[in-house]
Design a protein around this motif. Structure first.
Motif, PDB file in Angstrom:
ATOM      1  N   SER A  91      36.158  85.219 -22.151  1.00  0.00           N
ATOM      2  CA  SER A  91      36.309  86.262 -23.207  1.00  0.00           C
ATOM      3  C   SER A  91      35.144  86.216 -23.817  1.00  0.00           C
ATOM      4  CB  SER A  91      37.710  85.051 -23.873  1.00  0.00           C
ATOM      5  OG  SER A  91      37.583  83.467 -24.330  1.00  0.00           O
ATOM      6  N   CYS A 162      45.496  76.413 -16.615  1.00  0.00           N
ATOM      7  CA  CYS A 162      44.648  77.576 -17.012  1.00  0.00           C
ATOM      8  C   CYS A 162      44.812  77.938 -16.573  1.00  0.00           C
ATOM      9  CB  CYS A 162      42.906  77.193 -16.855  1.00  0.00           C
ATOM     10  SG  CYS A 162      42.449  75.155 -17.420  1.00  0.00           S
ATOM     11  N   ASP A 163      44.834  80.120 -17.321  1.00  0.00           N
ATOM     12  CA  ASP A 163      45.081  81.265 -16.812  1.00  0.00           C
ATOM     13  C   ASP A 163      43.772  81.135 -15.239  1.00  0.00           C
ATOM     14  OD1 ASP A 163      46.694  83.336 -18.322  1.00  0.00           O
ATOM     15  OD2 ASP A 163      44.229  84.300 -16.769  1.00  0.00           O
ATOM     16  N   GLU A 189      47.433  78.376 -19.647  1.00  0.00           N
ATOM     17  CA  GLU A 189      46.767  78.214 -21.034  1.00  0.00           C
ATOM     18  C   GLU A 189      45.036  79.406 -21.445  1.00  0.00           C
ATOM     19  OE1 GLU A 189      47.578  76.663 -23.464  1.00  0.00           O
ATOM     20  OE2 GLU A 189      49.368  76.186 -22.604  1.00  0.00           O
ATOM     21  N   GLN A 190      44.696  79.632 -22.176  1.00  0.00           N
ATOM     22  CA  GLN A 190      43.472  80.450 -22.012  1.00  0.00           C
ATOM     23  C   GLN A 190      42.071  79.317 -22.305  1.00  0.00           C
ATOM     24  OE1 GLN A 190      43.213  83.662 -22.116  1.00  0.00           O
ATOM     25  NE2 GLN A 190      45.591  83.281 -21.437  1.00  0.00           N
ATOM     26  N   ASP A 191      42.365  78.153 -21.952  1.00  0.00           N
ATOM     27  CA  ASP A 191      40.737  77.474 -21.558  1.00  0.00           C
ATOM     28  C   ASP A 191      41.324  75.767 -21.728  1.00  0.00           C
ATOM     29  OD1 ASP A 191      40.425  75.782 -23.904  1.00  0.00           O
ATOM     30  OD2 ASP A 191      40.661  77.547 -24.815  1.00  0.00           O
TER      31      ASP A 191
END
Length: 274
Positions: A91, A162-163, A189-191
């Motif tokens: 991101s 994590c993703d 999760e994103q991080d």
């Protein structure tokens, strides 16, 4: 020629020689002073005083060590300020390529750094400054008695990953594939910090995170090492960005990160040397 005349000429010659010697000495002194001044000026030009803000976009797993390095940088260069945007490397890379103002990018994988370099937003070639390895994070005391990667596939066990689009998730999937193991996490999760928080809050029994994150949690979780983690060791690259608003100070920050001083902070946080 009389004796008196000869004496007069000798005296005049001596005076002339002395005057010439004094003139030569003065020229030499002046030249030396000029040279000294020029050298001093060159030195000052080579090391200009740094000022302003350095905006650093960095992988979430670098939060503790980079915060320490940011404070050191500000102390070494009064008048500067280092601001951070920590998050998932993918991101952050997307923000940079979309035009977000940033000076430095430090990613948790070469794949996510490539998002930036492919768009030609990096100033030069990124440098790998550390490496990182996965570890299983459990609640303190390891109540689920997890001792291996295979244990994460046990029935009823709540595991967080994590993703797959972020480096810690990609690494987790790599070790699971290499071990021919399948598990269904309760969340992606994103991080890595978000994955760790799930364990800290007891919303999950375990999570696959980095060793550095387990160490940074300082007793709020317990780490379980597993041999398969060697299959997915992540390289962390860092680069000055092409459109950096404060390129001079940003370059100095990158130099601090890659210096012996910076490496001492990073390895102390659990990172591996490149």
């Amino acid at each position: 020629m009389t004796r008196s005349t000869r004496r007069t000429r000798v005296l005049k010659s001596g005076v002339a020689a002395a005057a010439a010697l004094l003139a030569l000495s003065a020229c030499s002194s002046s030249s030396s002073d000029d040279s000294s001044s020029a050298g001093s000026g060159t030195s000052e030009a080579a090391a200009p005083k740094l000022s302003g803000t350095v905006a650093v976009f960095a992988a979430a797993s670098l939060k503790e060590s980079f915060t320490t390095l940011g404070k050191q940088f500000e102390q070494q260069h009064p008048g500067t300020k280092v601001t951070f945007n920590f998050g998932g490397s993918d991101s952050l890379a997307a923000s940079i390529t979309s035009g977000a103002p940033a000076d430095v990018f430090a990613a948790a994988s070469t794949k996510t750094m490539a998002i930036v370099t492919d768009k030609e937003d990096a100033a030069g070639t990124p440098v790998t400054f550390v490496r990182n390895q996965l570890e299983i994070a459990t609640a303190p005391g390891n109540p689920a008695k997890i001792s291996s990667l295979k244990d994460l596939t046990g029935p009823g066990l709540k595991v967080v990953l994590c993703d797959r689009t972020v480096p810690c998730g990609a690494a987790a999937q790599k070790v699971l594939d290499a071990s021919h193991l399948k598990l269904t996490p309760v969340s992606y999760e994103q991080d890595v910090k978000s994955a760790l928080t799930k364990v800290e809050l007891k919303e999950a029994d375990a999570a696959l995170v980095y060793k550095t994150d387990v160490k940074a949690a300082a007793g709020r979780v317990q780490g379980v090492e597993f041999s398969e983690s060697a299959e997915a060791v992540n390289d962390y690259p860092i680069t000055l960005l092409k459109n950096a608003p404060n390129a001079t100070a940003a370059k100095a920050f990158v130099e601090l990160v890659t210096s012996a001083e910076g490496q001492k902070v990073l390895t102390g946080a659990g990172f591996l040397k490149p």
